[in-house]
Design a protein around this motif. Structure first.
Motif, short mmCIF file in Angstrom:
data_model
loop_
_atom_site.label_atom_id
_atom_site.label_comp_id
_atom_site.label_asym_id
_atom_site.label_seq_id
_atom_site.Cartn_x
_atom_site.Cartn_y
_atom_site.Cartn_z
N ALA A 1 0.83 -1.21 0.00
CA ALA A 1 0.00 0.00 0.00
C ALA A 1 0.86 1.26 0.00
CB ALA A 1 -0.93 0.00 1.22
N VAL A 2 1.90 1.28 0.86
CA VAL A 2 2.77 2.47 0.92
C VAL A 2 3.54 2.63 -0.39
CG1 VAL A 2 4.74 3.50 2.09
CG2 VAL A 2 2.94 2.41 3.43
N LEU A 3 4.01 1.51 -0.96
CA LEU A 3 4.72 1.59 -2.24
C LEU A 3 3.80 2.09 -3.36
CD1 LEU A 3 6.86 -1.68 -2.11
CD2 LEU A 3 7.64 0.67 -1.77
N GLN A 4 2.54 1.68 -3.34
CA GLN A 4 1.59 2.19 -4.32
C GLN A 4 1.39 3.69 -4.15
OE1 GLN A 4 -2.29 0.22 -4.62
NE2 GLN A 4 -3.24 2.15 -5.21
N LEU B 1 17.16 6.58 -9.26
CA LEU B 1 17.98 6.35 -8.07
C LEU B 1 17.90 4.89 -7.62
CD1 LEU B 1 19.69 7.33 -5.64
CD2 LEU B 1 17.54 7.89 -4.50
N ILE B 2 16.69 4.38 -7.53
CA ILE B 2 16.51 3.03 -7.00
C ILE B 2 17.03 1.97 -7.98
CG2 ILE B 2 14.78 1.33 -6.25
CD1 ILE B 2 13.16 3.61 -5.11
N LEU B 3 16.84 2.19 -9.27
CA LEU B 3 17.39 1.25 -10.25
C LEU B 3 18.92 1.18 -10.15
CD1 LEU B 3 15.28 1.92 -13.48
CD2 LEU B 3 15.43 -0.23 -12.20
N SER B 4 19.55 2.34 -10.00
CA SER B 4 21.01 2.36 -9.84
C SER B 4 21.42 1.71 -8.52
CB SER B 4 21.52 3.81 -9.89
OG SER B 4 21.26 4.41 -11.13
N LEU B 5 20.60 1.92 -7.51
CA LEU B 5 20.89 1.33 -6.20
C LEU B 5 20.78 -0.19 -6.25
CD1 LEU B 5 21.53 1.91 -3.23
CD2 LEU B 5 19.07 2.19 -2.82
N LEU B 6 19.73 -0.69 -6.91
CA LEU B 6 19.53 -2.13 -7.01
C LEU B 6 20.63 -2.81 -7.84
CD1 LEU B 6 15.65 -2.31 -7.53
CD2 LEU B 6 16.93 -2.79 -5.44
N SER B 7 21.16 -2.08 -8.82
CA SER B 7 22.23 -2.65 -9.65
C SER B 7 23.61 -2.33 -9.11
CB SER B 7 22.10 -2.13 -11.09
OG SER B 7 22.22 -0.72 -11.12
N GLU C 1 12.62 -6.93 -3.20
CA GLU C 1 11.71 -7.68 -4.06
C GLU C 1 10.32 -7.03 -4.10
OE1 GLU C 1 12.49 -10.10 -6.12
OE2 GLU C 1 14.55 -9.70 -5.44
N GLU C 2 9.95 -6.34 -3.03
CA GLU C 2 8.66 -5.65 -3.00
C GLU C 2 8.69 -4.40 -3.88
OE1 GLU C 2 6.10 -6.93 -1.55
OE2 GLU C 2 7.12 -8.53 -0.44
N VAL C 3 9.86 -3.76 -3.92
CA VAL C 3 9.99 -2.50 -4.67
C VAL C 3 10.11 -2.73 -6.17
CG1 VAL C 3 11.52 -0.53 -5.07
CG2 VAL C 3 10.98 -1.21 -2.74
N ARG C 4 10.80 -3.81 -6.58
CA ARG C 4 11.10 -4.04 -7.99
C ARG C 4 9.90 -3.92 -8.93
NH1 ARG C 4 16.18 -5.90 -9.32
NH2 ARG C 4 17.46 -6.60 -7.55
N PRO C 5 8.76 -4.59 -8.63
CA PRO C 5 7.62 -4.50 -9.57
C PRO C 5 7.13 -3.08 -9.80
CG PRO C 5 7.29 -6.26 -7.97
CD PRO C 5 8.45 -5.49 -7.50
N PHE C 6 7.17 -2.26 -8.75
CA PHE C 6 6.70 -0.87 -8.88
C PHE C 6 7.67 -0.06 -9.75
CE2 PHE C 6 4.49 -2.32 -5.11
CZ PHE C 6 3.23 -1.77 -5.27
N ILE C 7 8.97 -0.31 -9.58
CA ILE C 7 9.97 0.40 -10.39
C ILE C 7 9.84 -0.01 -11.86
CG2 ILE C 7 12.42 0.77 -10.76
CD1 ILE C 7 11.34 2.12 -8.29
N LYS C 8 9.68 -1.31 -12.10
CA LYS C 8 9.54 -1.79 -13.49
C LYS C 8 8.31 -1.16 -14.15
CE LYS C 8 11.83 -6.28 -12.96
NZ LYS C 8 11.64 -7.76 -12.96
N LYS C 9 7.21 -1.09 -13.40
CA LYS C 9 6.00 -0.50 -13.95
C LYS C 9 6.20 0.98 -14.26
CE LYS C 9 1.03 -0.13 -13.00
NZ LYS C 9 -0.06 -0.46 -12.04
N LEU C 10 6.90 1.67 -13.36
CA LEU C 10 7.16 3.10 -13.55
C LEU C 10 8.06 3.33 -14.77
CD1 LEU C 10 6.33 5.70 -12.05
CD2 LEU C 10 8.48 5.58 -10.79
#
Length: 568
Positions: A284-287, A334-340, A433-442
């Protein structure tokens, strides 16, 4: 008195409240801030003479040895509601004050006596313009919660729905604005006399507080927030937003649905699974952050209730953060760079998220970013606190004179709070793993063909408008040049050479205008091609558009070559 949304300072109104001023100074003196009073007394100002007449005694040496942050908290605690709320708001703003102060001010608690029921009744009836008995069939006269700004009651509407009513403390707005006037008065004097206060922009901090408290004093803001969250989660059955009753709400009264639930760590008592609820809360918070761009800024355990049927309710929606589309895209970078684990990519993303206050040593900044990211390299999943790293990166950027918007800070705090809550119940929680789907969608939304097409069309329209304005700007420059009003700062002593350079610049501007006109006209030919006349089976407008693009390319290359040659 400070007026709503104007944040103007009126010293005449501030000086009217001599007793309050004396109380503030007495508390400052008792907690070892005698230097402040001494500095104010030094000048020949009216305020200095007034304070000197109080005959306050202060000896900093008699103050118990403790940190400046602790003494500041004690001052806020002793000065009552306005200062307690000031401290509570400051504790959420690490962009304004040092970390040790934010941690200390988090300890501030509302310690104010409740006001009487008759006062509450009078305010409710005055605001709603109707008798209490005409609205509620039952009304508990004892408040279930008391805070610095207001208190909360339980009641039953005539229609049978159980509700809670937030009632603003009588005259609290006048008291707060009067205190803010005094704070601004003291702050401006201190900034003019003590350099440390000038460096931290004390008046700016107080004005930030003024903005925040004015928002909080208007209960209709919370009502509007509730309606927005309700609309955002209308299709999510697991999320409950308390219903608000507009007809029984005003700026000083807020009537909302009573939520009967328990804290997440007691979810098993009502037959709900805490692990399922943790995932729902995080999703919910990530949405809110990545899809809605409108999020609960303080999702601590007291503001999230577990309900039967594995459902969650979000309460206390007065404090929210906002991230517009551009801000969310920068956050995704930022988060994509952080994850990689891309240190340089994280550094660039942080630079794009904020604004630079001065010259930045990018190499040193990147080294600090890498040091922060080293915290989680090689760690087990259960030991990685993703939100904490995100917050540390944002805080670290500020130390390099990169001003990060406060909404990013609020976002980091919200994610950190909900992640911490989740780890208490699910120690091996993997927030990545919770964040990844939201970043991909964005990312997909950002680079989707429809959005790219829309963005390109917008750029063409902007270019069209710019090309329309360019001739008038060029003519203005030529007119100024002809009349002798054009002033150009140059280091060359040769005036003739300077004029030649100016003529070259104007020539390049004119060429650039022609290239832009060709691009715009060609784009219009291609976009709005009717297809009535054809050459070799192709619409004539399409052919003309392509010719225009080709000509623009040739002119553009020639212009670029001229620019490069001139720089050499």
């Amino acid at each position: 008195m400070a007026k709503k949304n104007s944040f103007l300072f009126n010293p005449l109104n501030a000086l009217k409240d001599f007793n309050r001023l004396r109380e503030i100074l007495t508390v400052l003196a008792s907690h070892g801030f005698g230097q402040i009073i001494a500095e104010i007394e030094k000048g020949e100002t009216t305020l200095g003479k007034i304070i000197a007449s109080y005959g306050l005694k202060y000896k900093d040496s008699e103050t118990p040895i403790t940190t400046l942050a602790v003494r500041t908290r004690l001052v806020f605690q002793d000065l009552g509601p306005t200062f307690i709320k000031f401290g509570q708001i400051l504790s959420t703003r690490p962009d304004l004050i040092p970390d040790n102060f934010t941690e200390e001010l988090k300890k501030l608690q509302d310690n104010v006596p409740p006001f009487g029921f008759e006062e509450a009744r009078a305010l409710i009836e005055s605001e709603l313009k109707i008798s209490l008995s005409d609205v509620f069939s039952k009304f508990d006269e004892n408040p279930i919660g008391t805070a610095s700004i207001g208190q909360v009651y339980r009641a039953l509407l005539k229609s049978g729905e159980p509700v809670v009513i937030k009632v603003q403390r009588p005259n609290v707005r006048r008291i707060i604005e009067s205190d803010i006037d005094l704070l601004l008065l003291l702050a401006r004097i201190l900034e003019s006399r003590i350099s440390q206060f000038k460096n931290i922009d004390l008046t700016g901090i107080i004005n930030e507080f003024h903005k925040a408290i004015i928002q909080e004093l208007d209960y209709l803001n919370e009502l509007r927030n509730s309606l927005k969250f309700t609309a955002a989660f209308k299709d999510t059955l697991e999320i409950v937003i308390p219903r608000v009753y507009r007809e029984f709400s005003t700026k000083k009264i807020l009537t909302m649905e009573m939520i009967k639930g328990v804290k997440l760590n007691h979810a098993h008592e009502i037959g709900s699974d805490p692990k399922i609820l943790v995932r729902i809360a995080i999703q919910a918070v990530l949405q809110m952050v990545f899809e809605n761009g409108f999020f609960h800024a303080d999702p601590h355990p007291g503001n999230i209730f577990a309900l039967p049927g594995d459902r969650l309710a979000f309460l206390d929606l007065g404090m929210v953060g906002r991230l517009d589309e551009a801000m969310r895209y920068r956050l995704s970078d930022l988060i994509l760079s952080l994850l990689s684990r891309d240190v340089e990519g994280v550094s660039r993303a942080l630079l794009q998220m904020g604004s630079r206050k001065g010259k930045i040593d990018f190499r040193e900044f990147t080294l600090d970013v890498g040091s922060t990211m080293d915290k989680f390299i090689g760690l087990a999943i259960e030991d990685i606190h993703f939100s904490e790293i995100l917050r540390d990166l944002i805080d670290g950027a500020r130390k390099h004179q990169i001003k990060i918007p406060n909404d990013y800070t609020m976002m980091g705090k919200a994610l950190l709070t909900v992640e911490g809550l989740g780890r208490e119940l699910v120690p091996d929680l993997n927030i990545e793993e919770e964040v990844r789907p939201f970043i991909k969608k964005l990312v997909y939304m950002r680079f989707s063909p429809s959005r790219i097409g829309s963005s390109l069309f917008k750029r063409v329209v902007d270019l069209y408008h710019w090309s329309n304005d360019l001739p008038s700007h060029v003519m203005t420059i030529l007119d100024d040049l002809q009349s002798g009003n054009l002033k150009v700062q140059v280091e060359q002593a040769d005036r003739v050479k300077s004029l030649e350079n100016i003529e070259k610049i104007i020539g390049k501007l004119t060429a650039a205008m022609i290239v832009c006109s060709l691009i715009v006209s060609s784009a219009l030919f291609i976009t709005f091609s009717p297809g009535e006349y054809k050459i070799f089976g192709f619409p004539i407008t399409l052919v003309l558009g392509l010719i225009g693009y080709f000509a623009a390319g040739l002119f553009g290359l020639k212009l670029l070559k001229a620019v490069i040659n001139s720089e050499e």
